[in-house]
Enzyme design. Structure first.
Site, PDB file in Angstrom:
ATOM      1  N   ASP A 257     -74.382  -1.465  41.884  1.00  0.00           N
ATOM      2  CA  ASP A 257     -73.988  -0.824  43.137  1.00  0.00           C
ATOM      3  C   ASP A 257     -73.618  -1.896  44.170  1.00  0.00           C
ATOM      4  O   ASP A 257     -74.509  -2.519  44.714  1.00  0.00           O
ATOM      5  CB  ASP A 257     -75.096   0.108  43.653  1.00  0.00           C
ATOM      6  CG  ASP A 257     -76.498  -0.506  43.582  1.00  0.00           C
ATOM      7  OD1 ASP A 257     -76.712  -1.513  42.888  1.00  0.00           O
ATOM      8  OD2 ASP A 257     -77.399   0.062  44.230  1.00  0.00           O
ATOM      9  N   GLU A 445     -80.684 -13.598  44.463  1.00  0.00           N
ATOM     10  CA  GLU A 445     -80.466 -12.347  43.735  1.00  0.00           C
ATOM     11  C   GLU A 445     -79.209 -12.428  42.872  1.00  0.00           C
ATOM     12  O   GLU A 445     -79.159 -11.907  41.763  1.00  0.00           O
ATOM     13  CB  GLU A 445     -80.319 -11.221  44.774  1.00  0.00           C
ATOM     14  CG  GLU A 445     -80.026  -9.860  44.198  1.00  0.00           C
ATOM     15  CD  GLU A 445     -79.647  -8.860  45.269  1.00  0.00           C
ATOM     16  OE1 GLU A 445     -79.721  -7.663  44.972  1.00  0.00           O
ATOM     17  OE2 GLU A 445     -79.262  -9.263  46.395  1.00  0.00           O
TER      18      GLU A 445
END
Length: 485
Positions: A257, A445
Site C-alpha cells: 500500500d 522500513e
C-alpha cells in the site's frame, strides 16, 4: 479531517480517558462554541500513544549485528490490557517500529528470520501463539492487533511461521499442534469458494472452473488510520465511494500500500482496482499453506485430508502456471480476472512461484533461465531488487526496495540453483543496509535501491525506522552470504 495530528494513525491509537459516549456528548456540546479548540479537546479527553524509547541513540561504531541485538529489546512489547483500539495479546511480541506500535501479520515472519539467528526461538513461539489466539478469537489473523484492522488480513505467512518454528525446534509435532489454526486460516481465505462463479469475498472462480484468490476487505469505508487520505482520494477517483474504499483496503491487505500494480492506468491512485486482480504471490502463499496443511494432516494420521490438500495444492499451482505466466515478459505477473487477461506489469512479486516450490517442479525449472534474465534486465539494481518498474511516487514502486521481496527472491533463485544472481541481490541489499546504517545509525522500513545515496520516500507517511523485517532479513541474508561464501 482537521489534521490535529500529522499522522492520522495517531488519533485512532489514542486511548479514551473515559466512556466514549460521554466524550462524544461533551464534543457535541462544545464544538460550536466560539473558542472551541479541537486539539485541546482531544488532548483533554484522550491519552496519546506512548513513544517507546524515543531517547534511544544508536552507535554507528558498533556492528550492525550488535545494533539489532539492542533493537530487539526496544521493539519488544509485553502483553497488555485491552484499551482503545488495541486488541490485547496473551504473549510478548516484536513490533516493526515507529508508527507501527502493534504486531503486524506478514512483517512478523521476516522479523522471525532474525530472531532465529539471535537465538530467540521462545519469542518466535510467543508470536505464533499470539497469531493462533487471533485466529481462534476472530477467525483470521488481522492486519495488526487493532480493532480497526479486523476487516482485513495480510499476505498469509502463518504456515511459513509454523514451518520455521518446527524446523528451529526440529520437532514435527509442531505442525500437528497448530493444525486447527492452520485449517481455520485456510477456511478464511477460501470463504465463498463454493459459491457462484466470479468473485466472492477473497476467492474468484475463473473461466476454466479453477479457484484462485484475491485481496479483499469486508468494510467499504475509509480506513480509520488514513481517514483524511482516503476521503480526499475518494473524491478525486470518480469511482463509487464503496468500490473505491474496498479497493484501497484490499491493497492495504496486500501489504503493498500502495503500488501502481493495483492501478488500472499504472499511474494514478484514482484508478485503483485491487479486487479485480489475482495476485501471483497471494496464490503462491496459499499453495504453500495447502502443502503445509497436507503435511500436518499426514503427521496427524489423517491421510484422506492430507491427500485432499495435496490435490488442492496441485490444482492451484497448475492454475498459477496457466493464468500468471506472462509469455511476453518471460516472467510471472498478476491476472486480471474481470478482463480475463494477463497483467502487463513486472514486479518483484513475480518471483513468488520460485520461493514456494523447488527444482522438483519441472515446469517452473524450465522457465528459470528466462526468469533470471528478466530479473537482471528489469529489477536488479545497485541496492537490490526494485519493487516495480514504474516511477509513480507510491512507496511500493520504483525506486524503492523492501526487505521481504529481497528474501523471497534470494530464496526462490537459490531453490532453482541460480546462486550467482541470488548472491548478487543479497550482497547489494546487505551493502545498502550497512551504508545507510553507517550514515544514519538507523535500519529503515524501505530503501531507494536505484540511487543508493538517497533515503527512500513515497507513501502516506514518513519512512519509519526500527525496523522489524529489515533487521530480520539483513541478518538472514548476511548469514546466507557467509554460508555460500
Amino acid at each position: 479531517m482537521n489534521h490535529v495530528f500529522k499522522d492520522g494513525k495517531t488519533f485512532v491509537d489514542c486511548v479514551p480517558k473515559n466512556d466514549v459516549r460521554v466524550i462524544l456528548q461533551q464534543y457535541l456540546k462544545q464544538k460550536d462554541l466560539p473558542l472551541f479548540n479541537l486539539k485541546e479537546f482531544v488532548l483533554t479527553h484522550f491519552e496519546l500513544p506512548p513513544e517507546v524509547a524515543s531517547n534511544f541513540k544508536s552507535d554507528v561504531h558498533q556492528s550492525l549485528d550488535r545494533h539489532i541485538r539492542q533493537l530487539w529489546t526496544i521493539l519488544t512489547r509485553q502483553p497488555d490490557e485491552q484499551k482503545g483500539t488495541l486488541i490485547a495479546l496473551p504473549h510478548s511480541f516484536i513490533v516493526p517500529g515507529g508508527r507501527f506500535r502493534e504486531i503486524y501479520y506478514w512483517d512478523s515472519y521476516f522479523t522471525m528470520l532474525g530472531l532465529l539467528l539471535h537465538g530467540h526461538v521462545d519469542m518466535i513461539e510467543n508470536m505464533v501463539n499470539n497469531f493462533t489466539y487471533l485466529i481462534q478469537n476472530f477467525g483470521h489473523i488481522p492486519n495488526g492487533n487493532r480493532t480497526y484492522y479486523l476487516s482485513r488480513s495480510q499476505p498469509p505467512y502463518f504456515a511459513l511461521m509454523v514451518e520455521l518454528l518446527a524446523n528451529s525446534k526440529n520437532d514435527d509435532r509442531i505442525y500437528v499442534k497448530y493444525l486447527p489454526a492452520l485449517q481455520q486460516e485456510y477456511d478464511f481465505w477460501q470463504l465463498g469458494a463454493r459459491d457462484r462463479a466470479g468473485a466472492n469475498f477473497r476467492t474468484v472462480k475463473l473461466e476454466g472452473g479453477e479457484i484462485l484468490n484475491r485481496y479483499f476487505d469486508e468494510s467499504p469505508t475509509p480506513r480509520p488510520e488514513s481517514y483524511f487520505e482516503d476521503m480526499h482520494s475518494g473524491k478525486m477517483s470518480g469511482q463509487p465511494s464503496e468500490e473505491f474504499f474496498t479497493n484501497v483496503r484490499a491493497a492495504a491487505e496486500s501489504g503493498w500500500d500502495f503500488s501502481t500494480r493495483w492501478f488500472a492506468d499504472h499511474l494514478n491512485m484514482a484508478t485503483i482496482e485491487t479486487i479485480n486482480i489475482i495476485p501471483v504471490e497471494l496464490n503462491c502463499l496459499i499453495y504453500k499453506l495447502e502443502k503445509i496443511l497436507a503435511k500436518a494432516y499426514s503427521l496427524d494420521g489423517k491421510i484422506n485430508e492430507s491427500q485432499g490438500m495435496e490435490t488442492n495444492a496441485e490444482k492451484r499451482l497448475a492454475a498459477i502456471l496457466k493464468y500468471c505466466w506472462n509469455e511476453k515478459h518471460a516472467f510471472f505477473t498478476d491476472y486480471h480476472w474481470a478482463k480475463k487477461s494477463i497483467c502487463d506489469q513486472i514486479s518483484a512479486a513475480g518471483l513468488a512461484p520460485l520461493f514456494v516450490t523447488g527444482e522438483d517442479n519441472p515446469i517452473i525449472k524450465s522457465k528459470v533461465d528466462q526468469i533470471a534474465t528478466t530479473v537482471k534486465k528489469y529489477l536488479l539494481q545497485p541496492g537490490g531488487l526494485v519493487t516495480t518498474t514504474v516511477s509513480s511516487g507510491q512507496q511500493w514502486d520504483w525506486p524503492n526496495g523492501w526487505a521481504p521481496l529481497q528474501w523471497n527472491a534470494v530464496k526462490g533463485l537459490q531453490n532453482f540453483g541460480k546462486e550467482k544472481l541470488a548472491q548478487t541481490i543479497a550482497q547489494n541489499w546487505v551493502s545498502l543496509n550497512e551504508k545507510v546504517f553507517n550514515a544514519t545509525g538507523k535500519m529503515m522500513e524501505k530503501y531507494d535501491v536505484v540511487d543508493t545515496t538517497k533515503l527512500a520516500g513515497g507513501g502516506e507517511y514518513e519512512s519509519q525506522e526500527g525496523f522489524g523485517w529489515t533487521n530480520g532479513v539483513y541478518l538472514a541474508l548476511k548469514n546466507y552470504l557467509k554460508d555460500v561464501g
